[in-house]
Design a protein around this motif. Sequence first.
Motif, short mmCIF file in Angstrom:
data_model
loop_
_atom_site.label_atom_id
_atom_site.label_comp_id
_atom_site.label_asym_id
_atom_site.label_seq_id
_atom_site.Cartn_x
_atom_site.Cartn_y
_atom_site.Cartn_z
N MET A 1 20.14 -28.54 -40.02
CA MET A 1 21.03 -27.89 -41.04
C MET A 1 22.48 -28.14 -41.06
O MET A 1 23.01 -28.32 -40.04
N ILE A 2 23.19 -28.31 -42.23
CA ILE A 2 24.54 -28.46 -42.50
C ILE A 2 24.93 -27.28 -43.07
O ILE A 2 24.84 -26.64 -44.01
N TYR A 3 26.22 -26.78 -42.41
CA TYR A 3 27.02 -25.53 -43.01
C TYR A 3 28.13 -26.20 -43.41
O TYR A 3 29.07 -26.71 -42.73
N TYR A 4 28.15 -26.22 -44.70
CA TYR A 4 29.58 -26.74 -45.48
C TYR A 4 30.45 -25.37 -45.62
O TYR A 4 30.24 -24.47 -46.55
N ILE A 5 31.85 -25.56 -45.09
CA ILE A 5 32.59 -24.63 -45.13
C ILE A 5 33.26 -24.61 -46.64
O ILE A 5 33.73 -25.79 -47.12
N ASN A 6 33.31 -23.52 -47.14
CA ASN A 6 34.01 -23.44 -48.61
C ASN A 6 34.78 -21.90 -48.52
O ASN A 6 34.29 -21.08 -48.58
N ASP A 7 35.96 -22.26 -48.30
CA ASP A 7 37.06 -21.14 -48.33
C ASP A 7 37.33 -20.80 -49.97
O ASP A 7 38.25 -19.90 -50.07
N SER A 8 36.92 -21.48 -50.81
CA SER A 8 37.42 -21.22 -52.19
C SER A 8 36.97 -19.82 -52.77
O SER A 8 35.84 -19.37 -52.39
N LYS A 9 37.56 -19.03 -53.58
CA LYS A 9 37.32 -17.75 -53.98
C LYS A 9 37.31 -17.85 -55.55
O LYS A 9 37.08 -16.84 -56.09
N ASP A 10 37.17 -19.04 -55.88
CA ASP A 10 36.88 -19.24 -57.49
C ASP A 10 35.49 -19.47 -57.72
O ASP A 10 34.79 -20.01 -57.19
N PRO A 11 35.02 -18.44 -58.57
CA PRO A 11 33.61 -18.23 -59.01
C PRO A 11 33.22 -19.46 -59.53
O PRO A 11 31.86 -19.70 -59.29
N THR A 208 19.41 -21.22 -33.90
CA THR A 208 17.99 -21.27 -34.36
C THR A 208 17.90 -22.46 -35.14
O THR A 208 16.68 -23.06 -35.05
N LYS A 209 18.89 -23.31 -35.90
CA LYS A 209 18.50 -24.44 -36.37
C LYS A 209 19.29 -25.65 -36.28
O LYS A 209 19.47 -26.37 -37.03
N ASN A 210 20.26 -25.46 -35.04
CA ASN A 210 21.23 -26.56 -34.65
C ASN A 210 21.99 -26.85 -35.96
O ASN A 210 22.32 -28.19 -36.02
N THR A 211 22.66 -26.05 -36.30
CA THR A 211 23.42 -26.20 -37.62
C THR A 211 24.77 -27.04 -37.15
O THR A 211 25.48 -26.46 -36.29
N LYS A 212 25.04 -27.73 -37.95
CA LYS A 212 26.47 -28.59 -38.02
C LYS A 212 27.41 -27.83 -38.85
O LYS A 212 26.87 -27.73 -39.79
N VAL A 213 28.55 -27.83 -38.64
CA VAL A 213 29.72 -27.38 -39.34
C VAL A 213 30.23 -28.38 -40.14
O VAL A 213 31.15 -29.39 -39.32
N LEU A 214 30.61 -28.64 -41.15
CA LEU A 214 31.34 -29.72 -42.01
C LEU A 214 32.04 -29.23 -43.11
O LEU A 214 31.82 -27.98 -43.49
N LYS A 215 33.35 -29.79 -43.31
CA LYS A 215 34.03 -29.56 -44.41
C LYS A 215 33.60 -30.23 -45.69
O LYS A 215 33.18 -31.51 -45.74
N LEU A 216 33.77 -29.84 -46.99
CA LEU A 216 33.33 -30.39 -48.11
C LEU A 216 34.55 -31.67 -48.31
O LEU A 216 35.78 -31.50 -47.83
#
Length: 330
Positions: A1-11, A208-216
């Motif tokens: 699994m990939i966790y894409y960091i998204n700091d945007s607050k723009d809906p 649990t899912k060996n999630t990798k953290v990446l940026k867009l």
Amino acid sequence: MIYYINDSKDPYFNLATEEYLISNPNITDEILLLWQNNNTIVIGRNQNTIEEINNEYVREKQVNVVRRLSGGGAVYQDLGNLNFTFIFNKNQDNARNYALFTKPIIEVLQSLGLNAQNSGKNDIVINDKKISGNAQYTFNNRILHHGTILFNVDMQMLPKVLKPDLEKLQSKGIKSVQARVTNILPLLKTPLTIDQFQQLIVEKLQHTKNTKVLKLTPEMISEIETLATKKYRTWDWNYGKSPTFDLKHKTLFPNKGTIHVWLNVQAGIINNIKIYGDFLGSAGTDELEQNLIHQKYNVPTITNIVKSIDITAIFGQNFIEEDIISSIIK
């Protein structure tokens, strides 16, 4: 699994991010997103925006309005709300399986001493009060499951920006929207920030899912911005054009949802039709509407058309063909 960091607050950017990630054929990984919106009403795919929101108040307070890809009802979000999104390859195990996707969220809540559990088809509740609503959308062989988490939302805004369906609330014996929802923060024995809570979810899935953290990447952000501008920031997508209708049928199906059918019928022929509602199918109503246009407005014709369509994909698991037929023709 990939966790894409998204700091945007723009809906508009955030909803475009979901569509970009599920529709990009080059992205096949399992995906996690955790994101927040500034003051925003998020409208379900099949809803009539004008009927769902308090337009005057929304304009006065400059509340954002954006339509999502999935069905379900309208929700108000501010920075006290945390959204989560999972995108998986679709299979028999995860298709319409809400509990599969909410499990890690519930386990994090339970680890904080909260009595969190699934309720009904698409809610997470704590002590019988809703803290999360969920919905799904499918695209080709991919499924998107997303949900809200009421962490510390301004509850006073709910009745001001949304028009609650009083008929639906009364059918459940509930007097107001606020009566059936709660924030997580006041229930915690040890206070957390929403950022700390978000990190607990990430750590859970890393374990649990060996999630990798990446940026867009800059390229991804550029393409998402283009989609946001062309679609999610447009009036047509968020409000939609309303043709002239001469018949309106609104039907509440307890424990299923509401179907609101707008029809223009001339000389016994359906000239135009639009189907609104808070039903939870993972597909839109376009195919059914197109199949009904220019057809006879009678029970046999509508029955044959409805039976030729995948009702579950459009309206969700609880609806049956007779529900849809009775909603269209009275």
